[in-house]
Motif scaffolding. Structure first.
Motif: not given
Length: 415
Positions: A98-115
Motif C-alpha cells: 500500500p501507498a505510504r504518505g501523502r505524496e505516494a497516495k497522491a501519485r496513486t490517485a493520479g495513476w488510477l484516475t488516468l488509467h
C-alpha cells in the motif's frame, strides 16, 4: 510495415489495450453513480438512453470518485499487479504494498484516475467504433445499407464516393488501434513515475533486506558454530583414539572408549542443534511451531567434556539468573572458542573460565601457543568474527590474540 503492424497490433500493444479495457470496466461503477447524480440535476434518466451531455457529465463526476477510491490501501497493490502483468514493465520499477504518505497516495490517485479515465474512453470507442466502421466498409456491397440513414449520411449522390467508404472504414479501425497503442504507451511511461517506490518505500525495502541479511548471517553463525565445532571435536577425538591404538598391545583401551563415547555424545548433541537451526528456516511457516530454544550454559559441561580431556572448565557464580538469550550466545561463544583451539592449539591444554558474579558475564579461554604456527585455512575462518558479532549484538566486547605466551579469547557481555 512489419514494425508498424507490431506497434499497432503486436503482443505488447494488445496487452496494453486489454489493460485499458480493464480500466474501463473498473470505471463502470463510478460512471453509473455519476449518471444518477447528473440525471437528477438535468432531469434525465436512463444509463444508456440519456443525452451525450448526460454521458460525459457522468464521466466528469466519476473521475473525482476514482481519485477518492485510490486512497484505499488496496488501490496501489491492485494497480501495480495489473500494470506489471499487462504493461510489460520491469518489476523493480514499481512499488510493492500500500501507498505510504501523502505524496505516494497522491501519485496513486493520479495513476488510477488516468488509467480508469483513459480506459473508459478507449473501451467506449472499442465497443462503438468497430461496428460502425464495418458498416461503412459494407456500404458499397449492401443496397439496404445504402438506403439506410448511414447511406444518406455518407452521401451517395455521387456513386464514386460510395467506394471511398472502404478505405474510410479501414482508416477508422487503424485509427482506433493507433489511439489505443499510443494511450497504452503513455500509461506505460507514466507508471514508474506514479506507481514507483517513494523514499518511504525504499527505506522499508532497505530495512527488509537488512533483516533478511541479518537472518542469513545468524543462520550461518549457528551452522558454523554447531557443525564446525562437532566436526573439529570428532576429528580430534578420532585422531587421538587412532594414535593410541597404533601404539600396539599396550594401547589404553579405556582412553579409546572415552574418546568414542565423546564422539557419540558430540554427534548426538549436534544432531539436536542442527534440528534447532533448521527449525529457524521453517519459522516463517505459520502451520508449524517455531523451534524451541537452543542449547545454553546448562549444556556447557557436556560441551567441554566432548572436546577432550585437555579442556578444563571453571565456573564462578550462579548461572541460573543468566538471561536465556545471553545463555545461548555464551554457549555458542565457548563452542566456537573450543573449535578454534582444536584447529590451532596443536593439542595444547585449553582452559575455559566463566565468571557470572558481576553485572557482566565474562568468558576467558586460553591455550599455550603451539611450537609451530598452525597452517592457515585456504579461505580463512569466520569463527572469531562470529564471536565478535554475537558479543556486539548483546552490547558486549570480544578480544582475541596472543598475550603473555598464550592465545587468549576474552569476551565480556552485560546482563
Amino acid at each position: 510495415m512489419r514494425r508498424c503492424a507490431a506497434a499497432l497490433l503486436g503482443q505488447r500493444a494488445r496487452r496494453r489495450w486489454l489493460h485499458l479495457i480493464v480500466g474501463g470496466a473498473l470505471f463502470m461503477p463510478f460512471w453509473m453513480v455519476g449518471t444518477v447524480v447528473v440525471g437528477m440535476l438535468l432531469g434525465e434518466g436512463g444509463l444508456f438512453t440519456g443525452s451525450l451531455g448526460l454521458q460525459f457529465g457522468a464521466y466528469a463526476v466519476g473521475l473525482p470518485l476514482v481519485a477518492v477510491a485510490a486512497l484505499f490501501p488496496l488501490a496501489r497493490p491492485m494497480s501495480v499487479a495489473t500494470a506489471r502483468a499487462l504493461c510489460g514493465l520491469p518489476a523493480d520499477t514499481l512499488a510493492d504494498g500500500p501507498a505510504r504518505g501523502r505524496e505516494a497516495k497522491a501519485r496513486t490517485a493520479g495513476w488510477l484516475t488516468l488509467h480508469l479515465g483513459a480506459g473508459a474512453l478507449i473501451s467506449g470507442a472499442s465497443l462503438a467504433l468497430p461496428p460502425f466502421a464495418m458498416s461503412v466498409l459494407a456500404l458499397p456491397f449492401s443496397a439496404a445499407l445504402r438506403e439506410s440513414e448511414l447511406g444518406r449520411l455518407w452521401g451517395l449522390d455521387h456513386p464514386w464516393w460510395t467506394w471511398a467508404a472502404v478505405p474510410a472504414g479501414i482508416l477508422m479501425l487503424l485509427a482506433l488501434a493507433a489511439v489505443a497503442a499510443a494511450t497504452g504507451a503513455l500509461l506505460a511511461r507514466q507508471a514508474p513515475r506514479l506507481l514507483g517506490p517513494s523514499p518511504a518505500d525504499r527505506l522499508a525495502a532497505a530495512e527488509r533486506r537488512a533483516a533478511e541479511a541479518e537472518s542469513r548471517n545468524r543462520l550461518a553463525r549457528e551452522l558454523h558454530d554447531s557443525v564446525g565445532h562437532a566436526l573439529s571435536a570428532v576429528t580430534l577425538q578420532a585422531g587421538a583414539a587412532r594414535r593410541v591404538l597404533d601404539g600396539g598391545d599396550g594401547a589404553d583401551l579405556e582412553f579409546v572408549r572415552e574418546a568414542l563415547t565423546a564422539i557419540e555424545e558430540t554427534t548426538r548433541r549436534t544432531v539436536g542443534e542442527l534440528d534447532w537451526v533448521l527449525g529457524l528456516l521453517r519459522r516463517g511457516d505459520r502451520s508449524e511451531e517455531g523451534p524451541g530454544p537452543g542449547p545454553g550454559l546448562d549444556a556447557l559441561e557436556a560441551l567441554v567434556r566432548g572436546a577432550g580431556p585437555k579442556v578444563a572448565l571453571t565456573v564462578s557464580g550462579d548461572l541460573a539468573p543468566v538471561p536465556e538469550a545471553l545463555s545461548r550466545e555464551a554457549y555458542r561463544i565457548v563452542q566456537e572458542g573450543l573449535t578454534n583451539a582444536a584447529r590451532h592449539a596443536g593439542g595444547e591444554p585449553v582452559t575455559v573460565r566463566l565468571d557470572a558474579r558481576t553485572e557482566k558475564v565474562e568468558i576467558t579461554m586460553e591455550n599455550p601457543l603451539p611450537a609451530r604456527p598452525p597452517v592457515a585455512r585456504p579461505n580463512g575462518g569466520h569463527g572469531l568474527r562470529g564471536v565478535a558479532e554475537r558479543a556486539r549484538l548483546l552490547g558486549g566486547t570480544a578480544d582475541a590474540g596472543p598475550a603473555d605466551g598464550v592465545w587468549r579469547l576474552a569476551v565480556r557481555i552485560p546482563r
